[in-house]
Design an enzyme around this catalytic site. Structure first.
Site, PDB file in Angstrom:
ATOM      1  N   HIS A 131       9.258  -3.439   3.363  1.00 11.49           N
ATOM      2  CA  HIS A 131       8.881  -3.639   1.954  1.00 11.49           C
ATOM      3  C   HIS A 131      10.119  -3.926   1.106  1.00 11.49           C
ATOM      4  O   HIS A 131      10.093  -4.776   0.209  1.00 11.49           O
ATOM      5  CB  HIS A 131       8.208  -2.382   1.396  1.00 11.49           C
ATOM      6  CG  HIS A 131       6.941  -1.977   2.089  1.00 11.49           C
ATOM      7  ND1 HIS A 131       6.841  -0.834   2.837  1.00 11.49           N
ATOM      8  CD2 HIS A 131       5.717  -2.564   2.136  1.00 11.49           C
ATOM      9  CE1 HIS A 131       5.607  -0.711   3.307  1.00 11.49           C
ATOM     10  NE2 HIS A 131       4.909  -1.752   2.908  1.00 11.49           N
TER      11      HIS A 131
ATOM     12  N   MET B 126       0.844  -1.203   0.000  1.00  8.60           N
ATOM     13  CA  MET B 126       0.000   0.000   0.000  1.00  8.60           C
ATOM     14  C   MET B 126       0.881   1.255   0.000  1.00  8.60           C
ATOM     15  O   MET B 126       0.401   2.353   0.277  1.00  8.60           O
ATOM     16  CB  MET B 126      -0.936  -0.001   1.209  1.00  8.60           C
ATOM     17  CG  MET B 126      -1.920  -1.167   1.176  1.00  8.60           C
ATOM     18  SD  MET B 126      -3.466  -0.830   2.025  1.00  8.60           S
ATOM     19  CE  MET B 126      -2.892  -0.481   3.669  1.00  8.60           C
ATOM     20  N   GLY B 127       2.173   1.074  -0.290  1.00  9.13           N
ATOM     21  CA  GLY B 127       3.067   2.228  -0.388  1.00  9.13           C
ATOM     22  C   GLY B 127       3.566   2.707   0.963  1.00  9.13           C
ATOM     23  O   GLY B 127       3.471   1.992   1.955  1.00  9.13           O
TER      24      GLY B 127
ATOM     25  N   VAL C 240       5.600 -11.742   7.080  1.00  9.08           N
ATOM     26  CA  VAL C 240       5.080 -12.448   8.262  1.00  9.08           C
ATOM     27  C   VAL C 240       4.551 -11.432   9.290  1.00  9.08           C
ATOM     28  O   VAL C 240       3.785 -11.774  10.177  1.00  9.08           O
ATOM     29  CB  VAL C 240       6.202 -13.332   8.862  1.00  9.08           C
ATOM     30  CG1 VAL C 240       5.803 -13.930  10.189  1.00  9.08           C
ATOM     31  CG2 VAL C 240       6.593 -14.422   7.879  1.00  9.08           C
TER      32      VAL C 240
HETATM   33  P1  AMP Z   1       1.530  -2.939   3.469  1.00  7.76           P
HETATM   34  O1  AMP Z   1       2.080  -1.892   2.562  1.00  7.76           O
HETATM   35  O2  AMP Z   1       1.526  -2.552   4.911  1.00  7.76           O
HETATM   36  O3  AMP Z   1       0.200  -3.478   2.993  1.00  7.76           O
HETATM   37  O4  AMP Z   1       2.534  -4.158   3.393  1.00  7.76           O
HETATM   38  C1  AMP Z   1       2.898  -4.745   2.173  1.00  7.76           C
HETATM   39  C2  AMP Z   1       3.661  -6.007   2.437  1.00  7.76           C
HETATM   40  O5  AMP Z   1       4.842  -5.697   3.184  1.00  7.76           O
HETATM   41  C3  AMP Z   1       2.862  -7.018   3.285  1.00  7.76           C
HETATM   42  O6  AMP Z   1       3.118  -8.329   2.784  1.00  7.76           O
HETATM   43  C4  AMP Z   1       3.438  -6.826   4.657  1.00  7.76           C
HETATM   44  O7  AMP Z   1       3.338  -7.979   5.468  1.00  7.76           O
HETATM   45  C5  AMP Z   1       4.884  -6.515   4.326  1.00  7.76           C
HETATM   46  N1  AMP Z   1       5.500  -5.812   5.450  1.00  7.76           N
HETATM   47  C6  AMP Z   1       5.043  -4.709   6.086  1.00  7.76           C
HETATM   48  N2  AMP Z   1       5.841  -4.379   7.125  1.00  7.76           N
HETATM   49  C7  AMP Z   1       6.819  -5.314   7.164  1.00  7.76           C
HETATM   50  C8  AMP Z   1       7.938  -5.549   8.007  1.00  7.76           C
HETATM   51  N3  AMP Z   1       8.216  -4.761   9.046  1.00  7.76           N
HETATM   52  N4  AMP Z   1       8.723  -6.612   7.744  1.00  7.76           N
HETATM   53  C9  AMP Z   1       8.449  -7.442   6.699  1.00  7.76           C
HETATM   54  N5  AMP Z   1       7.412  -7.271   5.861  1.00  7.76           N
HETATM   55  C10 AMP Z   1       6.602  -6.232   6.090  1.00  7.76           C
END
Ligand code: AMP
EC number: 6.3.2.1
Length: 286
Positions: free
Chosen positions: A37, A30-31, A148
């Site tokens: 990321h 989601m950026g 995870v």
């Molecule tokens: P989001 O942008 O928050 O929807 O996250 C996109 C992807 O990045 C999802 O698969 C999350 O689980 C992963 N993600 C977000 N924060 C972390 C983190 N601290 N460590 C590893 N992966 C992450």
């Protein structure tokens, strides 16, 4: 690196790559990209011929009272991060392209979608599963990378992939944390310096729980964490649950591999975190 804004165009490009024999990796986000990321992007760049990063703040996974409008959208910075990290395509569709007003189809993952975060964020995982299914089809990905950090989301996407025979392989990626233990999250930007300091107690209590789990009973492990979380000033717990690693069912005394998952409000910011917990060999937890 190319920026693609239209789903049909992205799919056409992806199909051409498949025809040429390329393997495609997808990193759905989601950026407001951070090192978490970037760790997913790095895995895809290493494994796949082509890396597509989708940046889409998905309206159908937000509840009406949530932060859809105020969710951070630093598009320019995100594009720079993608470029620096060797991404081939950034897919940034509009909400109207992904979910036009006549959109009717949604995916539900029974039971899994209703527990933990799903009990508090009604229709959240239905929105997640639906957008992920669309992104799999649009990107034609051979592999898709999920953190995870969002453990329930990972399990739901895995179940969807299996139940609906998606060919995209799900690659789980470990949680990236600050040195002090705080799990990186785009929502951390909402925290004041003081709130950030307070929120360190979340990862700290989970780390201690994983130690306790080796030798203490479930009730003790759960209560200890709840007590620690309650002591954080301005905190409110949505849930703090120990579940089976494989299927998110409630853990019991025979559970050898569990996940302690929590969602905690620190002021006006809702943070989630989790830790995997493994029983010492030979102990039953009694
Ligand atoms: P989001 O942008 O928050 O929807 O996250 C996109 C992807 O990045 C999802 O698969 C999350 O689980 C992963 N993600 C977000 N924060 C972390 C983190 N601290 N460590 C590893 N992966 C992450």
């Amino acid at each position: 690196m190319k920026i693609i804004k239209i789903a049909s165009q992205m799919q056409k490009i992806a199909l051409k790559h498949i025809k040429d024999g390329d393997e495609i990796g997808l990193v759905p986000t989601m950026g407001a990209l951070h090192e978490g990321h970037i760790s997913l992007i790095a895995k895809s760049v290493k494994n796949d011929d082509i890396t597509i990063v989708s940046i889409f703040v998905n309206p159908v996974q937000f509840c009406p009272n949530e932060d859809y409008l105020k969710y951070p959208r630093p598009a320019k910075k995100d594009k720079e991060i993608c470029k620096k990290n060797h991404v081939d395509y950034v897919f940034m569709p509009s909400a109207n392209d992904m979910f036009p007003s006549d959109h009717k189809t949604f995916i539900e993952i029974k039971t899994l979608q209703d527990i933990l975060c799903g009990a508090f964020r009604i229709n959240h995982f239905r929105g997640v599963a639906t957008v992920v299914a669309k992104l799999f089809n649009i990107s034609c990905a051979d592999r898709a990378y999920f953190g995870v950090k969002d453990f329930q989301q990972l399990k739901i996407v895995e179940k969807m992939g299996k139940d609906l025979n998606f060919r995209t392989k799900i690659i789980p990626c470990s949680v990236v944390r600050e040195r002090n233990g705080l799990a990186l999250s785009s929502r951390n930007s909402y925290l004041s310096a003081e709130e950030k300091k307070r929120s360190l107690n979340i990862s700290k209590s989970l780390k201690e729980a994983a130690e306790d789990f080796k030798s203490r009973d479930l009730n003790f492990v759960k209560k200890t964490v709840i007590n620690k979380l309650k002591k954080i000033p301005g905190s409110e717990i949505d849930y703090a649950e120990i579940v089976n690693f494989d299927d998110l069912s409630p853990a019991n005394k025979n559970t050898k591999k569990a996940v302690f998952a929590v969602a905690v409000w620190i002021g006006k910011t809702r943070l989630i975190d989790n830790i995997m917990m493994i029983k010492d060999k030979g102990r039953s937890g009694q």
